[in-house]
Design a protein around this motif. Sequence first.
Motif, short mmCIF file in Angstrom:
data_model
loop_
_atom_site.label_atom_id
_atom_site.label_comp_id
_atom_site.label_asym_id
_atom_site.label_seq_id
_atom_site.Cartn_x
_atom_site.Cartn_y
_atom_site.Cartn_z
N ARG A 35 0.82 -0.91 -0.08
CA ARG A 35 -0.85 0.19 -0.35
C ARG A 35 1.28 1.24 -0.20
NH1 ARG A 35 -5.72 -0.60 2.03
NH2 ARG A 35 -6.12 -2.70 1.42
N PHE A 38 2.14 1.85 -3.49
CA PHE A 38 0.63 2.54 -3.92
C PHE A 38 0.30 4.09 -3.84
CE2 PHE A 38 -4.01 3.49 -4.74
CZ PHE A 38 -4.58 3.53 -6.04
N PHE A 42 0.07 7.00 -6.51
CA PHE A 42 -1.09 7.89 -6.82
C PHE A 42 -0.14 9.30 -6.66
CE2 PHE A 42 -4.21 10.12 -4.89
CZ PHE A 42 -5.33 9.66 -5.04
N LYS A 50 -5.43 13.75 -13.33
CA LYS A 50 -6.25 14.84 -12.98
C LYS A 50 -6.00 16.04 -14.51
CE LYS A 50 -8.88 18.01 -10.12
NZ LYS A 50 -9.13 18.81 -7.74
N GLU A 64 -11.48 14.09 -11.44
CA GLU A 64 -10.80 13.53 -10.26
C GLU A 64 -11.25 11.83 -10.32
OE1 GLU A 64 -9.89 15.91 -6.83
OE2 GLU A 64 -10.47 14.42 -5.25
N GLN A 68 -9.07 8.80 -9.72
CA GLN A 68 -9.51 7.94 -9.08
C GLN A 68 -9.97 6.77 -9.37
OE1 GLN A 68 -11.45 8.68 -5.20
NE2 GLN A 68 -10.89 10.43 -5.09
N LEU A 72 -7.48 3.46 -9.17
CA LEU A 72 -7.43 1.81 -8.62
C LEU A 72 -7.47 1.06 -9.69
CD1 LEU A 72 -9.49 1.42 -6.05
CD2 LEU A 72 -11.53 1.40 -7.15
N TRP A 75 -3.81 -0.17 -9.19
CA TRP A 75 -4.02 -1.24 -8.10
C TRP A 75 -4.30 -2.85 -8.90
CZ3 TRP A 75 -1.95 -2.08 -3.53
CH2 TRP A 75 -2.51 -2.94 -2.19
N ARG A 76 -5.21 -2.98 -9.40
CA ARG A 76 -5.46 -4.30 -9.11
C ARG A 76 -5.13 -5.12 -10.36
NH1 ARG A 76 -12.05 -2.11 -8.91
NH2 ARG A 76 -12.47 -2.09 -6.63
N ILE B 60 -5.20 17.40 -6.00
CA ILE B 60 -5.70 16.69 -5.96
C ILE B 60 -6.45 16.88 -4.63
CG2 ILE B 60 -6.58 13.68 -4.90
CD1 ILE B 60 -6.06 13.73 -8.05
N SER B 61 -8.48 16.63 -4.42
CA SER B 61 -8.90 17.15 -3.02
C SER B 61 -8.32 16.04 -1.62
CB SER B 61 -10.50 16.64 -3.30
OG SER B 61 -10.59 15.52 -3.62
N ALA B 64 -8.43 12.81 -0.93
CA ALA B 64 -9.07 11.06 -2.23
C ALA B 64 -7.89 10.00 -1.82
CB ALA B 64 -8.95 11.95 -3.38
N LEU B 65 -6.72 10.05 -1.52
CA LEU B 65 -5.61 9.14 -1.49
C LEU B 65 -6.45 7.79 -0.60
CD1 LEU B 65 -3.37 7.35 -1.85
CD2 LEU B 65 -2.03 8.73 -0.36
N ALA B 67 -9.57 7.87 0.05
CA ALA B 67 -10.82 7.41 -0.02
C ALA B 67 -10.49 6.17 -1.47
CB ALA B 67 -11.68 8.14 -1.29
N VAL B 68 -9.26 6.33 -1.82
CA VAL B 68 -8.98 5.15 -2.92
C VAL B 68 -8.14 3.98 -2.08
CG1 VAL B 68 -7.37 4.50 -4.98
CG2 VAL B 68 -9.13 7.16 -4.86
N LEU B 69 -7.74 4.15 -0.32
CA LEU B 69 -7.00 3.25 0.22
C LEU B 69 -8.18 2.59 0.36
CD1 LEU B 69 -4.29 5.00 1.19
CD2 LEU B 69 -4.04 3.23 -0.31
N ARG B 71 -10.82 1.85 -1.07
CA ARG B 71 -11.91 0.81 -1.53
C ARG B 71 -10.93 -0.60 -2.69
NH1 ARG B 71 -13.43 4.41 -6.38
NH2 ARG B 71 -14.29 2.54 -6.95
N LEU B 72 -9.58 -0.01 -2.19
CA LEU B 72 -8.67 -0.99 -2.39
C LEU B 72 -9.09 -2.12 -2.27
CD1 LEU B 72 -5.15 0.31 -1.53
CD2 LEU B 72 -6.05 0.29 -4.14
N ASP B 73 -9.80 -3.03 -1.40
CA ASP B 73 -9.76 -4.24 -1.01
C ASP B 73 -11.37 -4.64 -1.09
OD1 ASP B 73 -7.21 -4.65 0.17
OD2 ASP B 73 -7.96 -4.13 2.29
N GLU B 74 -12.50 -3.42 -2.22
CA GLU B 74 -13.29 -4.04 -2.37
C GLU B 74 -13.62 -5.38 -3.67
OE1 GLU B 74 -14.76 -1.03 -4.36
OE2 GLU B 74 -15.34 1.23 -2.90
N PRO B 75 -14.49 -5.60 -3.24
CA PRO B 75 -14.40 -7.08 -4.42
C PRO B 75 -14.72 -6.59 -5.64
CG PRO B 75 -16.33 -6.74 -2.55
CD PRO B 75 -15.54 -5.82 -2.32
N ILE B 76 -13.74 -6.85 -6.74
CA ILE B 76 -14.16 -6.79 -7.26
C ILE B 76 -14.65 -6.99 -8.40
CG2 ILE B 76 -12.22 -6.85 -10.38
CD1 ILE B 76 -9.85 -7.20 -8.02
#
Lengths: 200, 217
Positions: A35, A38, A42, A50, A64, A68, A72, A75-76, B60-61, B64-65, B67-69, B71-76
């Motif tokens: 991470r 990553f 990022f 952006k 944005e 994002q 993602l 990462w995947r 970047i707002s 944001a980082l 928020a993305v971090l 989501r990394l473990d979200e099921p694909i």
Amino acid sequence: MVASAKRASTMLAGQSLTHEQLGALVHAVAVNRDRAAFAALFQHFAPRLKGFGIRRGVDAAAAEELAQETMLTVWRKAETFDPAKATVSTWVFTIVRNKRIDLFRREGYPEVELSEVAEAADDGESPEQSVSLSQHGQVVRQVMKDLPPEQMKIIQMAFFEDKSHSVIASELKLPLGTVKSRIRLALSRMRAALPEDARV
Amino acid sequence: MTHHHPPADVLFDYAAGTLSEGEALAVAAHASLCSRCAREIAMLEAAGGSLVDVAEPMAISHGALDAVLARLDEPIVIAPRQPELDAETRRVVPKPLHAYVGRSLKELPWRTVGRMYEEVRLPLPAKGPKVSLMRLKPGTLVPRHGHRGQEWTVVLAGGYHDGGVSFTRGDFDAKDASHRHQPRVDDDGECLCLVVLDAPLKLTGTIGLFVNPFLRI
């Protein structure tokens, strides 16, 4: 974690990373689901992506979202990155291109998957050549710096602003043939700069 | 080894991402059989990569980082499953086409058109060009016709001659509104093509008006 990835990931945000450092970070994400690596990717790419999205004329929120969603996917799909075929920036470009089409046009974008037969039939194919293919990014980047402004303008309109060469022709009030010949000139400059065994 | 390639400006549009999905499919299908175009596209994508390098960074707002971090473990979301295709189909049909073809060639719902060829329309967005696989018997002479728009053909199996020029597996044949032609399928086997059409064809001979199988496209 790869030592260079650790070094890179502790670098301050905003500093530019080398192609090698970026490659090590993607490797760390692919192999170790790292991470911190990553996060470093990022910090490097998200602001550029952006900016890339803004150039296309979408608002800041959509740009944005594009950045994002692209990260993602980085990462995947990290394990699909092949340093022999492209630099990280080139790989990220193809991801943001396809993501932009997915988000804003709701279409897919089929990618080239060279068949084994075509690969084997490729006359000059050799390990040395794969190395030179991975240098494309750096060679092409140098060529881009030196392109005449009228050729660069067309490349930017196509790649940033999502305009086909016929739309570019009408916006610049140029004959289609002129736009096409500028594209061809830019391409032949890139080709000529590549090592001979990687030319097309 | 392919002999006919997309024009440079089409490869350029492909790499930039400005082609429609159907057009991109034709270019990807060709380049998957043509190492020359695969490399040309890689070179153009490298140009895109260098534009990402020099794109002006935009702040970047905040958050944001994170928020993305988060989501990394979200099921694909399961990617569309690669269809099960028989060995013949996998040999003939280039990989970028697999998900669109969806099943083995012999199981596809071929529709016979004007007793001249068989066709299967591939599922692509309706706003884009019409994309189909076409299968023609050896020796078929297609009536002389022209085009209202562009017609891109990628030969997947067999071959044909058109105006004395030979097109075989992998070749990319680009025709536009200025072309009138009368392709003839080679005698040595069935011809399978991917055809991307952005407007209906028009027959040019008077006979064509009566036997025009393309009018039903």
